[in-house]
Design a protein around this motif. Structure first.
Motif, mmCIF file in Angstrom:
data_model
loop_
_atom_site.group_PDB
_atom_site.id
_atom_site.type_symbol
_atom_site.label_atom_id
_atom_site.label_comp_id
_atom_site.label_asym_id
_atom_site.label_seq_id
_atom_site.Cartn_x
_atom_site.Cartn_y
_atom_site.Cartn_z
ATOM 1 N N ARG A 423 9.194 -12.635 -5.860
ATOM 2 C CA ARG A 423 9.815 -11.569 -5.063
ATOM 3 C C ARG A 423 9.522 -10.250 -5.751
ATOM 4 N NH1 ARG A 423 14.594 -12.311 -1.734
ATOM 5 N NH2 ARG A 423 15.277 -10.306 -0.943
ATOM 6 N N LEU A 424 8.890 -9.349 -5.029
ATOM 7 C CA LEU A 424 8.619 -8.016 -5.555
ATOM 8 C C LEU A 424 9.528 -7.030 -4.832
ATOM 9 C CD1 LEU A 424 4.685 -8.032 -5.568
ATOM 10 C CD2 LEU A 424 6.259 -8.780 -7.387
ATOM 11 N N ARG A 425 10.345 -6.337 -5.609
ATOM 12 C CA ARG A 425 11.273 -5.363 -5.012
ATOM 13 C C ARG A 425 10.706 -3.975 -5.264
ATOM 14 N NH1 ARG A 425 16.526 -7.898 -4.602
ATOM 15 N NH2 ARG A 425 16.504 -9.949 -5.594
ATOM 16 N N LEU A 426 10.096 -3.403 -4.237
ATOM 17 C CA LEU A 426 9.454 -2.107 -4.392
ATOM 18 C C LEU A 426 10.393 -0.989 -3.977
ATOM 19 C CD1 LEU A 426 6.205 -3.588 -3.249
ATOM 20 C CD2 LEU A 426 6.352 -2.089 -5.245
ATOM 21 N N ILE A 427 10.470 0.019 -4.809
ATOM 22 C CA ILE A 427 11.388 1.135 -4.562
ATOM 23 C C ILE A 427 10.598 2.430 -4.722
ATOM 24 C CG2 ILE A 427 13.532 2.250 -5.284
ATOM 25 C CD1 ILE A 427 14.343 -0.361 -6.660
ATOM 26 N N ASN A 428 10.619 3.267 -3.724
ATOM 27 C CA ASN A 428 9.938 4.553 -3.844
ATOM 28 C C ASN A 428 10.947 5.621 -4.265
ATOM 29 O OD1 ASN A 428 8.489 6.880 -3.652
ATOM 30 N ND2 ASN A 428 7.781 6.560 -1.544
ATOM 31 N N THR A 429 10.857 6.043 -5.510
ATOM 32 C CA THR A 429 11.800 7.048 -6.007
ATOM 33 C C THR A 429 11.202 8.452 -5.957
ATOM 34 O OG1 THR A 429 11.067 6.826 -8.301
ATOM 35 C CG2 THR A 429 12.780 5.317 -7.562
ATOM 36 N N ASP A 430 10.012 8.583 -5.357
ATOM 37 C CA ASP A 430 9.359 9.883 -5.211
ATOM 38 C C ASP A 430 9.787 10.563 -3.914
ATOM 39 O OD1 ASP A 430 7.843 10.034 -7.571
ATOM 40 O OD2 ASP A 430 6.284 8.735 -6.730
ATOM 41 N N SER A 431 9.290 11.765 -3.714
ATOM 42 C CA SER A 431 9.618 12.498 -2.488
ATOM 43 C C SER A 431 8.562 12.358 -1.408
ATOM 44 C CB SER A 431 9.847 13.984 -2.807
ATOM 45 O OG SER A 431 11.184 14.170 -3.231
ATOM 46 N N ASP A 432 7.462 11.684 -1.730
ATOM 47 C CA ASP A 432 6.412 11.450 -0.742
ATOM 48 C C ASP A 432 6.237 9.955 -0.533
ATOM 49 O OD1 ASP A 432 5.426 14.116 -0.079
ATOM 50 O OD2 ASP A 432 4.964 14.221 -2.223
ATOM 51 N N PRO A 433 5.705 9.559 0.625
ATOM 52 C CA PRO A 433 5.523 8.122 0.867
ATOM 53 C C PRO A 433 4.431 7.553 -0.025
ATOM 54 C CG PRO A 433 4.542 9.408 2.643
ATOM 55 C CD PRO A 433 5.261 10.372 1.760
ATOM 56 N N HIS A 434 4.512 6.250 -0.282
ATOM 57 C CA HIS A 434 3.423 5.547 -0.972
ATOM 58 C C HIS A 434 2.869 4.502 -0.022
ATOM 59 C CE1 HIS A 434 3.588 7.213 -4.984
ATOM 60 N NE2 HIS A 434 4.913 7.109 -4.980
#
Ligand code: C2O
Ligand code: CU
Length: 688
Positions: A423-434
């Motif tokens: 299980r990979l839990r990806l979290i975008n903590t930036d202000s732009d999309p990835h």
């Protein structure tokens, strides 16, 4: 064509029409009869093309064209028509008389030329320009103030042009127009002078009225078609009293954490050092991982972050008093101070925490961490089973251009036996999309923003766009070959998973993932009955996102706006407990806006008119791309005063933030309008 592309085409055509009308006027001023005629024809054609692009845009939604239909095009239409009807025939006649080069001596234009033609053509140009400027500086919704100011500016420019054009331009003696002054030198009594004075007065007073209207106070609250504020103040409750539980659920554990905000020099695995703002000297901050039913108790302290800090539990529907919105749900935690958060972990999934004070700076510099809540039965299952899983929490953050995944820059590697559930839990903590791609295995997106999807199907070779603030949980069984998680098509970084025994050095070639189609979550998984009927909303709010000149925190700015206004002048959205609330979120701008509401899961109803047809999709942050229109809904079941904002945090700082306000809830913290993610805080020492 997407609406975003159509918006760009429309801007381009608008710009062309400005150029065509203005150069036609200039060509007449330079007595180039044939050139002017050609440019006039071009101006007419481009203007008709503009009518077409606006009509097409209108088909995508009234929000995209309102100011163009009500002001820009009528202004241009009137001025352009006058120019065509009056200057057109004269130009035609002049062009016929013109010698080879098409340049005429002034006398050859005949009476009244070229001054009036110059004025008419340039005025059409001014009208076209004014329409474009209104679109860029004011946008939606069109106000009387904007219309009056724009109209009077065009008239003023026309009058001024008339005066300049009427002044004898040179001393060749062939000036064909009457001088401004009467022949006897007595000023002020010519008909022309009278007209220009009277016209000037009218224009000035109209403009002043427009500017005056600009300062009319705005409505402080929007009701979305529901009832207004109830007067029964006896029922009022303070956010300070809306606190979380003090004890775990039966069988749960009290989990205590101490997070201390401090500046620190953090050394990344590559050896690179960053000057960070941290919780406990590390980036990301300490992971908070608990089991559902546990009590989360976090003592936040601040050592030396002068902006002040808070903890906001992004996506976690805590009671409002735990929400960490400074100036609204608590005072900012200044250096030397502390605040204790406590709430029950009753929501499973992948979340994150971050400061909400001057967050456009604080989060970027490192004040964030992860919050993962696992189901209780997993924990109760025997240790052997859990040990066989590979569960990775992967917050993605960019420090000055360096992508750091779970604290690691460069590529991270893991090995696990083939067949292991991953299980990979990806979290975008930036202000732009990835953009994410998982190469080497089919997988499922099992959860979005912490919430499980209904029967997500297996996919492979798809790109995933992870909005700012958003989370995806990807699951698959480890194959007996390597798997690569590729971020933004950077094949050197990201994460590599290898089955046990595979040689570490020899990397399988990772396919080029850049061309993979994007998985559309609105059509992924299987439908299921939603807990409420979004079509029967008690209130409906429209949020039109754009750039415009607006007040932000008391100062005029080229702001990121909601319905033409910037924080804190955007009316609160009033709701009552139990309401079903619908939002239409429209992006008129050329930038993506990841829209984020605190305290509530948001059910996605449709995007650009196409209903969400897969699994019920609950998000707390959804990317509203240029030209898109999202219909979403919530059940108002969590009383409080909740921030509702763009999670591109610099945008929020530039005004794109408002509040969802439950009727009867009050705040003792500095007023709801003194603080925001980019705010200056309450205490003078936090000013900047
Ligand atoms: Cu993750 Cu108001 O923010
Ligand atoms: Cu934004």
């Amino acid at each position: 064509m997407t609406t975003g592309q159509l918006i760009i085409v429309d801007h381009a055509v608008a710009l062309l029409s400005v150029a065509a009308w203005l150069t036609a006027g200039v060509a007449v001023a330079f007595r180039r009869a044939r050139l002017a005629l050609g440019l006039l024809a071009a101006a007419v054609l481009v203007t008709l093309a503009r009518v077409t692009t606006v009509a097409m845009l209108a088909g995508r939604g009234w929000w995209f064209v309102q100011e163009k239909v009500l002001l820009g095009l009528p202004m241009l239409g009137a001025a352009g028509l006058a120019a065509v009807l009056i200057a057109g025939p004269r130009l035609l006649a002049a062009a016929r008389r013109a010698p080879e080069a098409g340049i005429l001596a002034s006398r050859a234009w005949g009476d009244g030329m070229p001054a009036s033609s110059v004025v008419l053509l340039l005025t059409a140009g001014y009208a076209a320009l004014a329409g474009l400027v209104v679109t860029f500086l004011a946008g939606y919704p069109l106000t009387w103030s904007t219309a009056l100011i724009a109209g009077s500016l065009v008239c003023a420019a026309a009058l001024l042009t008339a005066r300049v054009a009427a002044t004898p331009a040179d001393t060749t003696g062939d000036a064909d127009i009457a001088p401004i002054q009467a022949p006897d030198g007595e000023p002020g009594f010519s008909r022309r002078r009278f007209i220009s004075l009277a016209g000037g007065a009218v224009v000035a007073s109209t403009g002043t009225t427009g500017v005056g209207l600009l300062f009319m106070p705005a409505e402080s609250v929007a009701t979305g078609g529901g009832p207004g504020r109830s007067s029964s103040s006896g029922a009022a409750v303070s956010v300070a009293d809306l606190r979380g539980a003090g004890a775990p659920a039966p069988g749960g554990t009290r989990r205590q954490y101490a997070l201390t905000a401090q500046t620190a020099t953090v050394r990344l695995p590559s050896g690179r050092e960053i000057q960070a703002w941290t919780y406990n000297g590390q980036v990301p901050g300490p992971p908070i991982t608990v089991t559902v039913g546990d009590l989360i108790e976090v003592t936040l302290r601040n050592t030396d972050i002068d902006d002040g800090v808070t903890l906001h539990w992004h996506g976690y529907d805590v009671p409002c008093g735990e929400d960490g919105a400074p100036g609204v749900t608590q005072d900012v935690v200044a250096p030397g101070e502390e605040f204790v958060y406590h709430f029950r972990a009753d929501q499973v999934g992948t979340y994150w925490y971050h400061t909400h004070q001057a967050s456009h700076r604080g989060v970027r510099k490192g004040l964030y961490g992860t919050l993962v809540v696992t189901p209780r039965d997993t924990q109760q299952a025997d240790e052997a089973a859990t040990a066989k899983q590979l569960d990775l929490t992967l917050p993605v953050h960019t420090f000055d251009g360096t992508v750091v995944i779970a604290g690691q820059d460069g590529r991270t590697e893991h090995t696990t036996p083939a067949g292991t559930p991953v299980r990979l839990r990806l979290i975008n903590t930036d202000s732009d999309p990835h953009r994410l791609a998982l190469a080497g295995t089919p997988f499922r997106v099992t959860a979005v923003d912490g919430r499980d999807l209904n029967q997500p199907g297996e996919v492979r070779e798809v790109g995933l766009r992870l909005p700012a603030g958003g989370r995806y949980d990807l699951v698959f069984a480890m194959p007996d070959t390597a798997v690569a998680l590729v971020l933004d098509n950077d094949h050197d970084g990201g994460v590599r998973l290898r089955p046990d025994g595979a040689a570490a050095g020899e990397d399988p070639a990772v396919e080029d993932t850049s061309g993979w189609p994007e998985l559309d979550l609105l059509h992924y998984g299987e439908p299921a009955v939603a807990p409420f009927d979004a079509s029967k909303a008690d209130r409906h709010f429209t949020i039109v996102l754009d750039r415009a000149v607006a007040m932000v925190d008391g100062a005029p700015a080229y702001a990121q706006t909601v319905n033409g206004r910037g924080h804190p002048s955007i009316p609160d959205q009033l709701v009552a407990k139990g309401d079903i609330v619908r939002f239409t979120v429209v992006n008129r701008s050329l930038e993506t806006h990841p829209w984020h509401l605190h305290g509530h899961p948001v059910l996605i109803v449709s995007r650009d008119g196409k209903p969400s047809s897969g699994s019920p999709l609950w998000m707390d942050t959804f990317d509203v791309r240029p030209g898109q229109v999202w219909e979403v809904a919530i059940a108002a079941t969590n009383p409080g005063i909740w921030m509702n904002h763009c999670h591109n945090l610099p945008h929020a700082h530039q005004g794109m933030m408002l509040q969802l306000h439950y009727d009867g809830v009050t705040t003792p913290f500095g007023g709801s309008h003194t603080s925001h993610p980019g705010g200056t805080g309450r205490s003078p020492r936090h000013g900047h």
